[in-house]
Design a protein around this motif. Structure first.
Motif, short mmCIF file in Angstrom:
data_model
loop_
_atom_site.label_atom_id
_atom_site.label_comp_id
_atom_site.label_asym_id
_atom_site.label_seq_id
_atom_site.Cartn_x
_atom_site.Cartn_y
_atom_site.Cartn_z
N GLN A 119 0.82 -1.21 0.00
CA GLN A 119 0.00 0.00 0.00
C GLN A 119 0.85 1.26 0.00
OE1 GLN A 119 -3.78 -0.57 2.53
NE2 GLN A 119 -2.32 -1.95 3.51
N ASN A 120 2.07 1.19 0.52
CA ASN A 120 2.94 2.37 0.54
C ASN A 120 3.52 2.66 -0.84
OD1 ASN A 120 2.46 2.58 3.27
ND2 ASN A 120 4.36 1.57 3.88
N ASP A 121 3.99 1.62 -1.53
CA ASP A 121 4.59 1.79 -2.85
C ASP A 121 3.59 1.73 -3.99
OD1 ASP A 121 7.00 1.90 -1.51
OD2 ASP A 121 7.47 -0.21 -1.85
N LEU A 122 2.35 1.32 -3.67
CA LEU A 122 1.31 1.14 -4.70
C LEU A 122 1.75 0.16 -5.77
CD1 LEU A 122 -0.04 4.80 -5.12
CD2 LEU A 122 -1.04 2.93 -3.79
N THR A 123 2.34 -0.93 -5.33
CA THR A 123 2.77 -1.98 -6.25
C THR A 123 2.05 -3.28 -5.92
OG1 THR A 123 4.62 -2.58 -4.81
CG2 THR A 123 5.05 -0.95 -6.55
N ALA A 124 2.01 -4.16 -6.89
CA ALA A 124 1.39 -5.48 -6.69
C ALA A 124 2.18 -6.51 -7.47
CB ALA A 124 -0.07 -5.47 -7.15
N THR A 125 2.52 -7.60 -6.81
CA THR A 125 3.22 -8.71 -7.46
C THR A 125 2.26 -9.89 -7.55
OG1 THR A 125 5.37 -7.99 -6.60
CG2 THR A 125 5.18 -10.27 -7.34
N LEU A 126 1.94 -10.29 -8.77
CA LEU A 126 1.02 -11.39 -9.01
C LEU A 126 1.82 -12.65 -9.33
CD1 LEU A 126 -0.49 -8.67 -9.67
CD2 LEU A 126 -2.01 -10.03 -11.11
N ASP A 127 1.41 -13.77 -8.76
CA ASP A 127 2.10 -15.02 -9.08
C ASP A 127 1.12 -16.18 -9.00
OD1 ASP A 127 2.79 -16.73 -6.37
OD2 ASP A 127 2.53 -14.61 -5.98
N GLY A 128 1.51 -17.27 -9.65
CA GLY A 128 0.66 -18.45 -9.69
C GLY A 128 -0.29 -18.44 -10.86
N GLN A 129 0.15 -18.96 -12.00
CA GLN A 129 -0.69 -19.07 -13.20
C GLN A 129 -1.26 -17.72 -13.61
OE1 GLN A 129 -3.61 -22.04 -12.15
NE2 GLN A 129 -2.16 -23.73 -12.42
N VAL A 130 -0.37 -16.77 -13.88
CA VAL A 130 -0.79 -15.44 -14.31
C VAL A 130 -1.22 -15.50 -15.78
CG1 VAL A 130 -0.12 -13.03 -14.57
CG2 VAL A 130 0.81 -14.40 -12.69
N ASN A 131 -2.41 -14.99 -16.05
CA ASN A 131 -2.96 -14.99 -17.40
C ASN A 131 -3.37 -13.58 -17.79
OD1 ASN A 131 -5.84 -15.32 -19.07
ND2 ASN A 131 -4.20 -16.61 -19.82
N ILE A 132 -2.94 -13.14 -18.97
CA ILE A 132 -3.22 -11.78 -19.45
C ILE A 132 -3.96 -11.89 -20.78
CG2 ILE A 132 -2.22 -9.55 -20.08
CD1 ILE A 132 0.32 -10.51 -18.54
N ILE A 133 -5.07 -11.20 -20.88
CA ILE A 133 -5.85 -11.18 -22.12
C ILE A 133 -6.11 -9.73 -22.48
CG2 ILE A 133 -8.02 -11.82 -23.25
CD1 ILE A 133 -8.24 -14.16 -21.33
N THR A 136 -6.99 -6.45 -27.82
CA THR A 136 -6.38 -6.42 -29.15
C THR A 136 -6.03 -7.81 -29.67
OG1 THR A 136 -4.22 -6.04 -28.12
CG2 THR A 136 -5.45 -4.10 -28.83
N GLY A 137 -6.28 -8.84 -28.87
CA GLY A 137 -6.12 -10.21 -29.36
C GLY A 137 -4.95 -10.98 -28.82
N TYR A 138 -4.27 -10.48 -27.80
CA TYR A 138 -3.14 -11.20 -27.22
C TYR A 138 -3.56 -11.96 -25.96
CZ TYR A 138 0.36 -9.00 -30.22
OH TYR A 138 1.11 -8.61 -31.30
N VAL A 139 -3.04 -13.18 -25.83
CA VAL A 139 -3.22 -13.98 -24.62
C VAL A 139 -1.83 -14.37 -24.14
CG1 VAL A 139 -4.19 -16.07 -23.60
CG2 VAL A 139 -5.45 -14.86 -25.40
N THR A 161 4.79 -16.82 -22.49
CA THR A 161 4.31 -17.41 -23.74
C THR A 161 3.06 -16.65 -24.15
OG1 THR A 161 5.16 -19.60 -23.19
CG2 THR A 161 3.45 -19.49 -24.87
N ALA A 162 3.03 -16.20 -25.40
CA ALA A 162 1.90 -15.39 -25.85
C ALA A 162 1.39 -15.90 -27.19
CB ALA A 162 2.32 -13.93 -25.98
N VAL A 163 0.10 -15.71 -27.38
CA VAL A 163 -0.54 -16.03 -28.65
C VAL A 163 -1.25 -14.76 -29.10
CG1 VAL A 163 -2.25 -17.44 -29.83
CG2 VAL A 163 -0.86 -18.44 -28.01
N GLY A 164 -0.94 -14.33 -30.32
CA GLY A 164 -1.53 -13.11 -30.84
C GLY A 164 -1.94 -13.23 -32.29
N ALA A 165 -2.20 -12.08 -32.88
CA ALA A 165 -2.66 -12.06 -34.26
C ALA A 165 -1.61 -12.58 -35.23
CB ALA A 165 -3.07 -10.64 -34.63
#
Length: 204
Positions: A119-133, A136-139, A161-165
């Motif tokens: 909360q002080n730095d306003l940062t977040a570290t995500l882990d464990g099967q991170v998925n981004i969609i 524009t068509g990228y996964v 690993t990414a899949v895109g257009a």
């Protein structure tokens, strides 16, 4: 006089029998009219670790929302979150979902099993099967992602690993940020980028 004494004695003797029977009858009536209790209803309560819940403060389905200086909207939600015992400014969240709604119209949805938010730095570290969609068509899939709560920023410190257009992309790192010159969001793949191009007819 003797007859009166005998009558009194008989009455007392009968009362000793009748009164206990009447009391038993009243008690049995109370039990019959009382609400039936299902003993299995107490099982879920017994399974809760009361002491642990008392020691750990937390919230169910919390959300964290903000807007960047450029007007991009950032929203983080989680199934549950609790503060770190030794560092109250750090929140530990489970089943995290993030959405970046950019001014340009692009939407980026991110999910992960866990997240650690400062909360002080306003940062977040995500882990464990991170998925981004992205809209524009990228996964994109990765194990870990460093993000910010006050800016469009998401960087993977490890392979993605990414899949895109254009096909499938393997890279050592990925960066999503706002370009300081164009002020538009960029998705960059770096460090040993490998692209497998797939024509449109091959993807179909």
């Amino acid at each position: 006089m003797a007859r009166a004494d005998n009558t009194y004695s008989r009455v007392v003797a009968w009362m000793k029998i009748i009164l206990p029977l009447a009391a038993l009858g009243l008690l049995s009536t109370l039990f019959l009219l009382s609400r039936t209790i299902d003993p299995t209803q107490s099982v879920p309560i017994a399974q809760i670790d009361i002491e642990l819940r008392a020691q750990e403060m937390g919230a169910t389905r919390p959300s964290f929302a903000g807007v960047t200086q450029q007007g991009d909207e950032i929203l983080f939600t989680a199934l549950s979150a609790r503060p770190e015992r030794d560092a109250p400014e750090t929140l530990l969240a489970d089943t995290v979902t993030a959405r970046l709604a950019l001014v340009a119209g692009t939407v980026v949805d991110i999910t992960s099993a866990r997240a650690e938010m400062n909360q002080n730095d306003l940062t977040a570290t995500l882990d464990g099967q991170v998925n981004i969609i992205t809209s524009t068509g990228y996964v994109v899939d990765t194990d870990r992602l460093n993000t910010r709560l006050d800016a469009v920023y998401a960087e993977s410190p490890g392979p993605v690993t990414a899949v895109g257009a254009i096909g499938t992309i393997d890279a050592g790192r990925m960066l999503l940020h706002n370009n300081s010159e164009s002020r538009a969001a960029e998705l960059l793949f770096t460090e040993g980028v490998k692209l497998i191009y797939l024509p449109d007819n091959a993807r179909e």
